[in-house]
Design a protein around this motif. Structure first.
Motif, mmCIF file in Angstrom:
data_model
loop_
_atom_site.group_PDB
_atom_site.id
_atom_site.type_symbol
_atom_site.label_atom_id
_atom_site.label_comp_id
_atom_site.label_asym_id
_atom_site.label_seq_id
_atom_site.Cartn_x
_atom_site.Cartn_y
_atom_site.Cartn_z
ATOM 1 N N LEU A 1 0.651 -1.246 -0.083
ATOM 2 C CA LEU A 1 0.022 -0.108 0.091
ATOM 3 C C LEU A 1 0.782 1.084 -0.101
ATOM 4 O O LEU A 1 0.673 2.452 -0.795
ATOM 5 C CB LEU A 1 -1.098 0.127 1.283
ATOM 6 N N GLU A 2 1.761 1.361 0.971
ATOM 7 C CA GLU A 2 2.802 2.577 0.948
ATOM 8 C C GLU A 2 3.413 2.773 -0.316
ATOM 9 O O GLU A 2 3.223 4.019 -0.951
ATOM 10 C CB GLU A 2 3.533 2.500 2.039
ATOM 11 N N GLU A 3 3.935 1.558 -0.943
ATOM 12 C CA GLU A 3 4.515 2.033 -2.106
ATOM 13 C C GLU A 3 3.624 2.472 -3.211
ATOM 14 O O GLU A 3 3.989 3.137 -4.097
ATOM 15 C CB GLU A 3 5.257 0.881 -2.351
ATOM 16 N N TYR A 4 2.569 1.913 -3.420
ATOM 17 C CA TYR A 4 1.287 2.374 -4.237
ATOM 18 C C TYR A 4 1.150 3.670 -3.893
ATOM 19 O O TYR A 4 0.896 4.492 -5.191
ATOM 20 C CB TYR A 4 0.295 1.253 -3.998
ATOM 21 N N LEU A 5 0.772 4.053 -2.906
ATOM 22 C CA LEU A 5 0.383 5.597 -2.612
ATOM 23 C C LEU A 5 1.408 6.491 -2.858
ATOM 24 O O LEU A 5 1.264 7.649 -3.340
ATOM 25 C CB LEU A 5 0.109 5.548 -1.106
#
Length: 80
Positions: free
Chosen positions: A13-17
């Protein structure tokens, strides 16, 4: 594209965001978020927290506080 599932979505999620995933992985997570309320809510919370922290980091302390801190540091340095 395939739904990557909650575990993969939460893991990345963090990498996606931060737009740090390859196009295919990002598309899979985007599809999952569109269909999973729990992960979508978690993504929204992460975005809001990031924005709040960014705003807080832009704030500056009042000049009087800066002066007071420097005076205290100098007083401590003078005694050591």
């Amino acid at each position: 594209m395939t739904d990557c599932g909650c575990d993969k979505a939460k893991q990345d999620l963090e990498e996606y965001l931060r737009n740090e995933l390859c196009r295919e992985d990002a598309a899979d997570i985007r599809e999952h978020l569109a269909n999973c309320d729990g992960c979508s809510d978690e993504a929204h919370l992460s975005v809001v927290l990031t924005e709040v922290v960014q705003r807080a980091c832009k704030e500056t302390a009042p000049a009087t506080l800066r002066t007071e801190v420097l005076l205290r540091i100098r007083a401590i340095q003078a005694t050591h």
